[in-house]
Design a protein around this motif. Structure first.
Motif, short mmCIF file in Angstrom:
data_model
loop_
_atom_site.label_atom_id
_atom_site.label_comp_id
_atom_site.label_asym_id
_atom_site.label_seq_id
_atom_site.Cartn_x
_atom_site.Cartn_y
_atom_site.Cartn_z
N VAL A 3 0.85 -1.19 0.00
CA VAL A 3 0.00 0.00 0.00
C VAL A 3 0.89 1.24 0.00
CG1 VAL A 3 -1.79 1.31 1.20
CG2 VAL A 3 -1.84 -1.20 1.23
N LEU A 4 0.68 2.12 -0.98
CA LEU A 4 1.40 3.39 -1.04
C LEU A 4 0.46 4.49 -0.56
CD1 LEU A 4 2.97 3.05 -4.62
CD2 LEU A 4 3.95 2.33 -2.43
N THR A 5 0.91 5.27 0.41
CA THR A 5 0.10 6.38 0.91
C THR A 5 0.60 7.67 0.28
OG1 THR A 5 -0.25 5.23 3.01
CG2 THR A 5 -0.69 7.59 2.96
N GLU A 40 -0.53 14.11 1.83
CA GLU A 40 -1.77 14.88 1.93
C GLU A 40 -1.63 16.26 1.29
OE1 GLU A 40 -3.04 15.06 5.95
OE2 GLU A 40 -3.43 12.89 6.11
N SER A 79 -4.13 13.82 -4.97
CA SER A 79 -3.87 12.49 -5.52
C SER A 79 -3.97 12.48 -7.05
CB SER A 79 -4.84 11.46 -4.93
OG SER A 79 -6.19 11.81 -5.23
N ARG A 85 -7.75 4.20 -3.61
CA ARG A 85 -8.80 4.53 -2.63
C ARG A 85 -8.36 5.77 -1.86
NH1 ARG A 85 -9.55 -1.58 -0.20
NH2 ARG A 85 -10.70 -2.47 -1.99
N ASN A 117 -6.33 8.57 -0.74
CA ASN A 117 -4.91 8.86 -0.93
C ASN A 117 -4.05 7.61 -0.82
OD1 ASN A 117 -5.17 8.48 1.83
ND2 ASN A 117 -3.54 9.94 2.32
N GLU A 118 -4.69 6.44 -0.97
CA GLU A 118 -3.96 5.17 -0.94
C GLU A 118 -3.98 4.50 -2.30
OE1 GLU A 118 -4.26 3.57 3.67
OE2 GLU A 118 -5.55 2.68 2.12
N ILE A 167 -3.16 0.79 -3.78
CA ILE A 167 -2.91 -0.60 -3.38
C ILE A 167 -2.40 -1.38 -4.60
CG2 ILE A 167 -3.95 -2.70 -2.42
CD1 ILE A 167 -6.18 -0.72 -1.31
#
Length: 340
Positions: free
Chosen positions: A8-10, A13, A17, A43, A45-46, A48
């Motif tokens: 998972v890449l975050t 903020e 995105s 999803r 700011n993630e 996957i």
């Protein structure tokens, strides 16, 4: 397929995105097309990722490079994403971030940067060598990037003047048959160099710089008998020089000067199948320290995507040579043949 992984890449903020995923996730779709074994889900700011280890690592590197590019103030585009994917899949040492964030020149809100690995290597070669040859098809940026480096060198006082020159040969026309005075005959021929200058300098400053001799734009014949010191000299359309003209130009080099020679050996307009100075100069000078030869290809074309495909199509056609021409003659309607 190899070991399957999930990561998972975050996304930060402080960066929207959409700047990294593209409008309607278009950048993500482009990545999926090139790495079909990797499933990508966005999803909020993630991001996957699911897929085999090797491909997953490549996609992670790609996303990390996208982040570096955006943080450097360079917005992504479909073209930049496509080229970045090619860099990740290629065998070069340069990363997309290194290429896409290398600022050469900023003028009137526009920043000139290389867009491909070969373009960056070309710019690096210009920095490292006194004489650099940039050889490749139209649209690869070989002249434009050289001129940006020249303006950069002038602004940083590495040189005192810029000299831009071309051999006086034009496809389908001869200067003597064009209307007007000598200046009027030469002006449309040198116009592409003026157009590039207007992209890089304040248009109001160009006449002043030219009248003072700080910038000179002239046909190659005007270089004969001169020694050019503390100058940045660019020879454009060098495929239209004779071997004698090429030697004459290169021996104008003076102290504190740098030369860039650009051309496309597939677009020679010399009359009577005359030998091109650009075609033979590599065999004469290659291996001499402080002289570099850089080849750009259709992959480095930074105009419309179709230009690259057109260059490739003509390359295939030319490689088939006389066989193609014979086939065309054979397929002509009999009434159009010259031997009827």
């Amino acid at each position: 397929m190899g070991l399957m992984e999930r990561t998972v890449l975050t996304l930060p903020e402080d960066i929207p995105s959409v700047a990294l995923t593209g409008p309607n996730d278009s950048y993500i779709r482009a990545i999926e097309k090139s790495f079909p074994e990797v499933a990508i889900t966005v999803r909020g700011n993630e991001v996957i990722l699911r897929g085999p280890t090797g491909s997953l690592q490549n996609v992670q590197k790609l996303m990390a490079n996208f982040l570096s590019v955006v943080r450097a103030g360079q917005p992504l585009s479909d073209d930049a994403v496509r080229r970045s994917i090619a860099m990740i899949l290629g065998d070069g040492n340069e990363t997309p971030a290194e290429v896409l964030t290398l600022n050469i020149l900023s003028s009137r809100g526009k920043t000139i940067r290389p867009k491909t690995v070969n373009q960056k290597r070309y710019v690096d070669a210009i920095d490292k060598n006194t004489i650099t040859f940039g050889i490749g098809p139209a649209g690869t940026g070989k002249t434009y990037l050289a001129m940006a480096k020249a303006v950069q060198a002038l602004q940083s006082k590495q040189v005192n003047r810029i000299i831009l020159t071309r051999p006086a040969v034009e496809a389908g026309e001869r200067l003597g048959f064009l209307p007007g005075t000598l200046h009027e005959k030469i002006d449309p021929y040198l116009r592409p160099l003026f157009d590039a200058l207007h992209d890089m300098l304040d248009p109001d400053a160009i006449p002043r710089l030219m009248s003072s001799g700080t910038i000179e734009v002239a046909p190659l014949a005007y270089m004969r008998g001169r020694t050019l010191n503390d100058s940045y000299i660019i020879l454009d359309e060098a495929q239209n020089t004779s071997p004698e003209q090429m030697k004459m130009f290169l021996t104008r080099l003076g102290f504190g000067s740098k030369m860039v020679v650009t051309g496309d050996v597939t677009q020679i307009d010399l009359p009577n199948h005359q030998e091109s100075g650009l075609q033979i100069v590599r065999s004469i000078l290659e291996g001499i320290t402080d002289i570099s030869f850089m080849d750009l290809t259709s992959e480095d074309v930074v105009r419309h995507r179709l230009v690259s495909e057109i260059v490739d199509a003509y390359g295939r056609f030319d490689s088939q040579g006389e066989g193609n021409r014979a086939a065309r003659r054979a397929n002509k309607p009999r009434s159009l043949r010259s031997d009827r």
